[in-house]
Each structure stands twice: as structure tokens, then as C-alpha cells.
Design a protein around this motif. Structure first.
Motif, PDB file in Angstrom:
ATOM      1  N   HIS A   1     -25.000  18.995 -24.372  1.00  0.00           N
ATOM      2  CA  HIS A   1     -24.798  19.276 -25.065  1.00  0.00           C
ATOM      3  C   HIS A   1     -24.926  18.861 -26.002  1.00  0.00           C
ATOM      4  O   HIS A   1     -24.943  19.241 -27.625  1.00  0.00           O
TER       5      HIS A   1
ATOM      6  N   SER B   1     -17.675  16.260 -32.936  1.00  0.00           N
ATOM      7  CA  SER B   1     -17.028  17.151 -32.163  1.00  0.00           C
ATOM      8  C   SER B   1     -16.094  16.902 -31.787  1.00  0.00           C
ATOM      9  O   SER B   1     -15.169  16.241 -32.081  1.00  0.00           O
ATOM     10  N   GLY B   2     -15.459  17.814 -30.686  1.00  0.00           N
ATOM     11  CA  GLY B   2     -13.880  17.937 -30.518  1.00  0.00           C
ATOM     12  C   GLY B   2     -14.183  17.109 -29.437  1.00  0.00           C
ATOM     13  O   GLY B   2     -13.084  16.371 -28.826  1.00  0.00           O
ATOM     14  N   GLY B   3     -15.605  16.505 -28.730  1.00  0.00           N
ATOM     15  CA  GLY B   3     -15.219  15.258 -27.551  1.00  0.00           C
ATOM     16  C   GLY B   3     -15.831  14.010 -28.206  1.00  0.00           C
ATOM     17  O   GLY B   3     -16.291  12.977 -26.975  1.00  0.00           O
TER      18      GLY B   3
ATOM     19  N   GLY C   1     -12.412  15.673 -33.517  1.00  0.00           N
ATOM     20  CA  GLY C   1     -12.442  16.531 -33.802  1.00  0.00           C
ATOM     21  C   GLY C   1     -11.330  17.067 -33.120  1.00  0.00           C
ATOM     22  O   GLY C   1      -9.794  18.177 -33.273  1.00  0.00           O
TER      23      GLY C   1
ATOM     24  N   ASP D   1      -8.275  18.553 -34.247  1.00  0.00           N
ATOM     25  CA  ASP D   1      -6.657  20.559 -32.649  1.00  0.00           C
ATOM     26  C   ASP D   1      -5.246  19.387 -32.012  1.00  0.00           C
ATOM     27  O   ASP D   1      -5.054  19.794 -32.087  1.00  0.00           O
TER      28      ASP D   1
ATOM     29  N   GLY E   1      -9.452  22.791 -36.250  1.00  0.00           N
ATOM     30  CA  GLY E   1     -10.400  21.946 -37.169  1.00  0.00           C
ATOM     31  C   GLY E   1     -10.188  22.932 -39.268  1.00  0.00           C
ATOM     32  O   GLY E   1     -10.373  23.020 -39.752  1.00  0.00           O
ATOM     33  N   PRO E   2     -10.594  24.258 -38.857  1.00  0.00           N
ATOM     34  CA  PRO E   2     -10.860  25.486 -39.649  1.00  0.00           C
ATOM     35  C   PRO E   2      -9.346  25.365 -40.237  1.00  0.00           C
ATOM     36  O   PRO E   2      -9.112  25.366 -41.767  1.00  0.00           O
TER      37      PRO E   2
ATOM     38  N   GLU F   1      -8.436  22.383 -43.169  1.00  0.00           N
ATOM     39  CA  GLU F   1      -9.710  22.620 -43.941  1.00  0.00           C
ATOM     40  C   GLU F   1      -8.891  23.700 -45.080  1.00  0.00           C
ATOM     41  O   GLU F   1      -8.790  23.276 -45.862  1.00  0.00           O
TER      42      GLU F   1
ATOM     43  N   GLY G   1     -18.888  20.249 -34.080  1.00  0.00           N
ATOM     44  CA  GLY G   1     -17.631  21.290 -35.034  1.00  0.00           C
ATOM     45  C   GLY G   1     -18.041  21.088 -36.112  1.00  0.00           C
ATOM     46  O   GLY G   1     -17.427  21.487 -37.660  1.00  0.00           O
TER      47      GLY G   1
ATOM     48  N   ALA H   1     -18.832  21.526 -39.957  1.00  0.00           N
ATOM     49  CA  ALA H   1     -18.470  22.530 -40.532  1.00  0.00           C
ATOM     50  C   ALA H   1     -18.039  22.076 -42.420  1.00  0.00           C
ATOM     51  O   ALA H   1     -17.792  23.116 -42.633  1.00  0.00           O
ATOM     52  N   ASN H   2     -17.319  20.998 -42.160  1.00  0.00           N
ATOM     53  CA  ASN H   2     -16.234  21.163 -42.941  1.00  0.00           C
ATOM     54  C   ASN H   2     -16.991  20.789 -44.228  1.00  0.00           C
ATOM     55  O   ASN H   2     -17.486  19.975 -44.228  1.00  0.00           O
TER      56      ASN H   2
ATOM     57  N   CYS I   1     -23.489  25.075 -36.386  1.00  0.00           N
ATOM     58  CA  CYS I   1     -23.011  24.006 -35.757  1.00  0.00           C
ATOM     59  C   CYS I   1     -22.000  24.391 -34.937  1.00  0.00           C
ATOM     60  O   CYS I   1     -21.262  22.602 -34.070  1.00  0.00           O
ATOM     61  N   THR I   2     -21.577  24.862 -34.906  1.00  0.00           N
ATOM     62  CA  THR I   2     -20.699  25.335 -33.546  1.00  0.00           C
ATOM     63  C   THR I   2     -21.381  25.294 -32.857  1.00  0.00           C
ATOM     64  O   THR I   2     -22.523  25.873 -32.631  1.00  0.00           O
ATOM     65  N   ASP I   3     -20.575  25.759 -31.038  1.00  0.00           N
ATOM     66  CA  ASP I   3     -21.518  25.919 -29.866  1.00  0.00           C
ATOM     67  C   ASP I   3     -22.216  27.346 -29.553  1.00  0.00           C
ATOM     68  O   ASP I   3     -21.955  28.002 -30.383  1.00  0.00           O
TER      69      ASP I   3
HETATM   70  O1  KG4 Z   1     -18.836  21.384 -31.600  1.00  0.00           O
HETATM   71  P1  KG4 Z   1     -17.817  22.068 -32.054  1.00  0.00           P
HETATM   72  O2  KG4 Z   1     -17.851  23.029 -31.684  1.00  0.00           O
HETATM   73  O3  KG4 Z   1     -17.332  21.944 -30.169  1.00  0.00           O
HETATM   74  C1  KG4 Z   1     -17.121  20.968 -29.213  1.00  0.00           C
HETATM   75  O4  KG4 Z   1     -16.662  19.772 -29.547  1.00  0.00           O
HETATM   76  O5  KG4 Z   1     -18.573  20.521 -28.536  1.00  0.00           O
HETATM   77  O6  KG4 Z   1     -16.598  21.132 -32.300  1.00  0.00           O
HETATM   78  C2  KG4 Z   1     -15.136  21.654 -31.918  1.00  0.00           C
HETATM   79  C3  KG4 Z   1     -14.544  20.741 -33.042  1.00  0.00           C
HETATM   80  C4  KG4 Z   1     -13.186  21.312 -33.144  1.00  0.00           C
HETATM   81  O7  KG4 Z   1     -12.412  20.244 -32.336  1.00  0.00           O
HETATM   82  C5  KG4 Z   1     -12.737  21.728 -33.734  1.00  0.00           C
HETATM   83  O8  KG4 Z   1     -10.981  21.589 -34.405  1.00  0.00           O
HETATM   84  C6  KG4 Z   1     -13.674  21.440 -35.125  1.00  0.00           C
HETATM   85  O9  KG4 Z   1     -14.888  20.696 -34.234  1.00  0.00           O
HETATM   86  N1  KG4 Z   1     -13.956  21.738 -36.334  1.00  0.00           N
HETATM   87  C7  KG4 Z   1     -13.848  21.667 -37.478  1.00  0.00           C
HETATM   88  C8  KG4 Z   1     -14.011  22.667 -37.826  1.00  0.00           C
HETATM   89  N2  KG4 Z   1     -14.727  23.539 -37.294  1.00  0.00           N
HETATM   90  C9  KG4 Z   1     -14.758  22.862 -36.221  1.00  0.00           C
HETATM   91  N3  KG4 Z   1     -13.069  20.273 -37.800  1.00  0.00           N
HETATM   92  C10 KG4 Z   1     -13.070  19.854 -39.170  1.00  0.00           C
HETATM   93  N4  KG4 Z   1     -13.169  20.801 -39.858  1.00  0.00           N
HETATM   94  C11 KG4 Z   1     -13.744  22.417 -39.714  1.00  0.00           C
HETATM   95  N5  KG4 Z   1     -14.274  23.356 -40.401  1.00  0.00           N
END
Ligand code: KG4
Ligand code: ZN
Length: 339
Positions: free
Chosen positions: A117, A142-144, A169, A173, A186-187, A190, A276, A279-280, A306-308
Motif C-alpha cells: 500500500h 500517512s495514518g500508519g 497522520g 487523528d 488531518g482535514p 488543518e 494522506g 494533502a495538507n 493523495c488519499t487511498d
Molecule cells: O494515506 P491515507 O489516506 O491512509 C493511510 O493511512 O494509509 O492517510 C490518512 C491519514 C489520516 O491519519 C488523516 O488524518 C491524514 O492522513 N490526513 C491529513 C490530512 N488529510 C488526511 N493530515 C493532515 N492534513 C490533512 N489535510
């Protein structure tokens, strides 16, 4: 006459809470990218509920596949391979996409490709910017994951640094959840941070004794929680916008510091962002400013990649296809798969 045959790959992505399918032509040409999000379902729980996620994937996977083939105008019989995310992610969610991919691979008698991924998130850059030059420094947030990678070329990479605890990320969260702002963090952070003062609270930054390019965000998370508790005890006003802005600034300070340190060390032609957090807009803008002084271009995928999504899985899967990096039908999901 050019007889080179086009390579069509159907790619599936179900590692977390998006059910996604895409059809790619020769890797970077995205014929369709369908994403069915479950955000509304998980929002009320403040995070993804794994059991609910896999049930929703089961419900959506077939319609999403059909839709992606229809939008691409490609018949199943024209596919050259089927790619699916095999990890990291939620095991029950990964199983749905992988099982669908295995079934199609078996029925159509085409290769199965298991895609990491995180590698997908990185290749999202090459979809948006086919002109991008290597060697390249890549920050995956990302989140992980929070990984800093060096790609000599598209076929191989070296890990320069990674988080020792929470991912960037994940920190967003957890703080959003603590401040009761909603999910994903994140969003919302932001957005709220735009109304706050990023200099209001001076949160500590993780410092390591060794000369490392690793990251750490769990201390920052604790510092935010302690700060709020202290304010409450003193009966003082809690300004969530100021906290969001100060927290966000601290995360970005730490990320940017290591990117610049790595850019000083390695000879790279460009820097790419993935995941993710990329995207900020505030983050992109700050990093871009820092890199401009080094004459290094910063690339990031278009917002939709940018997102999944499954297009990025199809792009990464194409290079595995070229390397004949195929999986057997007993391929299992690996929830903790790393780069
Ligand atoms: O890559 P992703 O969509 O999924 C995986 O984790 O694989 O990333 C999600 C992460 C989440 O923790 C979310 O809070 C963060 O990315 N995220 C952001 C923004 N958009 C999503 N963090 C900061 N600013 C953002 N605009
Ligand atoms: Zn992701």
C-alpha cells in the motif's frame, strides 16, 4: 508499425475504509479510478471499526469493480493482470480485495500482483508527474507510516528514516479525537488551524541523541494532552484553534527538519510526498518554500490520488508486472507489511 501491446491492469485497494478499483493502461495512464468511501459510517465512532469496514468492503467490492471496468471501457477478458493491496492494513479489509483479485486472476488466467500500500502512495506521484526525475527523496506520511526514502531509480529504494512510535497522520487523528473535533483528524485540524495562532503554544519537539533521520510523535501527543489538562485545572480557556495550529506547526517542523537534513546529505533531483498528510496545503507550502532555496522541485500527487485509491496500486503493480514480480494464489494479507 508499433506492435507494442498495451498492458491493462485491474487494481483493487481495500486496506482500510475505502473500497477502490481502477483500470490502468501501461501503468501511469489511469482509465478509471472508483473509490467508495466509508467515512460517514466510521465517523460516529471516532475511528475505523475493522469489523464494519470488512462487511462494507464485501458489499461494495463487486459493484466497484464493475464500475471501474465500465468507466474504463475495458472487458475483463482484456486484462493482463490483477493487482491488489496485500498490506499493510486491516486484515479483514485486505482479505476482501485480495480474495476478489485472486478469484479474477484464477478465472481469467492472468497474473496476480500483491502491492504494498505504501509503495502505491509513492507511485501516485508518478501518475501525476510522469516527467519526474530520479534520484528522488520521498517522504511518506500517512495514518500508519512516516518513512523517509531514497529512490536511486524507480526499481529500488533505501530507507533513510522512519517513525519510532506514532505515525504523523495517527498523531493528527489522536489529537482530533482528544479535542472532539471528528474523524479523520488531518482535514479537521488543518481547517481549524487556519483560525488559530501557530505560535500560541510552544510544544516540545522530539530530539534524538544519535544523528538519525527517524521521527517520533508520541511525546508531542502527550504534551498536547497535558497542556489541555493543565489549562482545565487552572480553569483557563481552551482555544482549540490555537492548539490545532500549534500542534500542526510542531508536526511539520519535525518532518521538514529531517527532509532538509536528508536533502543536504543525498544528491537528489526532486522530492516527493506521499500519504494522506501530504494533502495538507500548509505543509506543502512550507516544505516547498524550504526546498526552493535548494533549487529542488517538490512533487505531490493530485488531491484525488493523495488519499487511498486503487489507481496508485495499479501504477506500482505495473512496475512489478514488468519485473515479473507475481504472487501465487496462496498469497496472504500482511497487516503489518513494511517497505
Ligand atoms: O494515506 P491515507 O489516506 O491512509 C493511510 O493511512 O494509509 O492517510 C490518512 C491519514 C489520516 O491519519 C488523516 O488524518 C491524514 O492522513 N490526513 C491529513 C490530512 N488529510 C488526511 N493530515 C493532515 N492534513 C490533512 N489535510
Ligand atoms: Zn493509505
Amino acid at each position: 508499425m508499433n506492435c507494442k501491446k498495451d498492458i491493462f491492469i485491474l487494481a483493487l485497494e481495500t486496506s482500510c475504509d475505502e473500497t477502490a478499483a481502477a483500470v490502468t493502461r501501461n501503468g501511469l495512464d489511469i482509465l478509471s479510478s472508483v473509490v467508495s468511501s466509508q467515512i460517514d459510517l466510521h465517523e460516529k465512532f471516532g475511528g475505523v471499526v475493522p469489523e464494519l469496514a470488512s462487511r462494507k468492503h464485501l458489499e461494495f467490492i463487486n459493484p466497484v469493480i464493475e464500475e471501474s471496468l465500465a468507466q474504463a471501457g475495458v472487458h475483463k477478458e482484456e486484462l493482463d493482470a490483477v493487482a491488489a493491496t496485500c498490506g499493510p492494513g486491516l486484515v479483514g479489509s485486505l482479505l476482501v480485495g485480495l480474495s476478489a483479485a485472486k478469484t479474477l486472476s484464477f478465472l481469467l488466467d492472468v497474473p496476480l500482483i500483491g502491492v504494498n500500500h505504501i509503495l502505491g502512495h509513492i507511485y501516485a506521484n508518478f501518475i501525476s508527474h510522469p516527467e519526474l526525475q530520479t534520484p528522488v527523496l520521498c517522504l511518506t506520511v500517512s495514518g500508519g507510516h512516516t518513512d523517509l526514502l531514497y529512490f536511486e531509480d524507480l526499481k529500488g529504494y533505501e530507507i533513510l528514516g522512519r517513525t519510532r512510535d506514532d505515525a504523523a497522520g495517527e498523531a493528527f487523528d489522536k489529537i482530533a479525537r482528544f479535542l472532539e473535533l471528528g474523524y479523520p483528524g488531518g482535514p479537521v485540524i488543518e481547517k481549524l488551524a487556519r483560525e488559530g495562532d501557530s505560535g500560541a503554544v510552544d510544544f516540545p519537539r522530539a530530539e534524538f541523541k544519535d544523528d538519525t533521520l527517524d521521527f517520533s510523535f508520541s511525546g508531542l501527543k502527550t504534551a498536547v494532552i497535558n497542556y489541555v489538562h493543565n489549562q482545565r485545572q487552572k480553569d483557563e480557556k481552551i482555544n482549540k484553534a490555537d492548539i490545532a495550529a500549534s500542534f500542526q506547526k510542531t508536526v511539520f517542523d519535525m518532518l521538514i527538519k529531517n527532509v532538509i537534513k536528508a536533502a543536504n546529505k543525498m544528491e537528489v533531483k526532486s522530492v516527493v510526498l506521499a500519504g494522506g498528510v501530504a494533502a495538507n496545503e500548509k505543509f506543502r507550502c512550507r516544505l516547498e518554500n524550504e526546498l526552493t532555496s535548494k533549487k529542488l522541485p517538490l512533487f505531490y500527487p493530485e488531491r484525488k490520488y493523495c488519499t487511498d485509491n486503487a489507481a496508485m496500486i495499479g501504477a506500482a503493480g505495473y512496475y512489478q508486472f514488468l519485473n515479473r514480480d507475481f504472487a501465487a494464489l496462496d498469497l496472504n494479507p500482511e497487516p503489518g507489511l513494511r517497505l
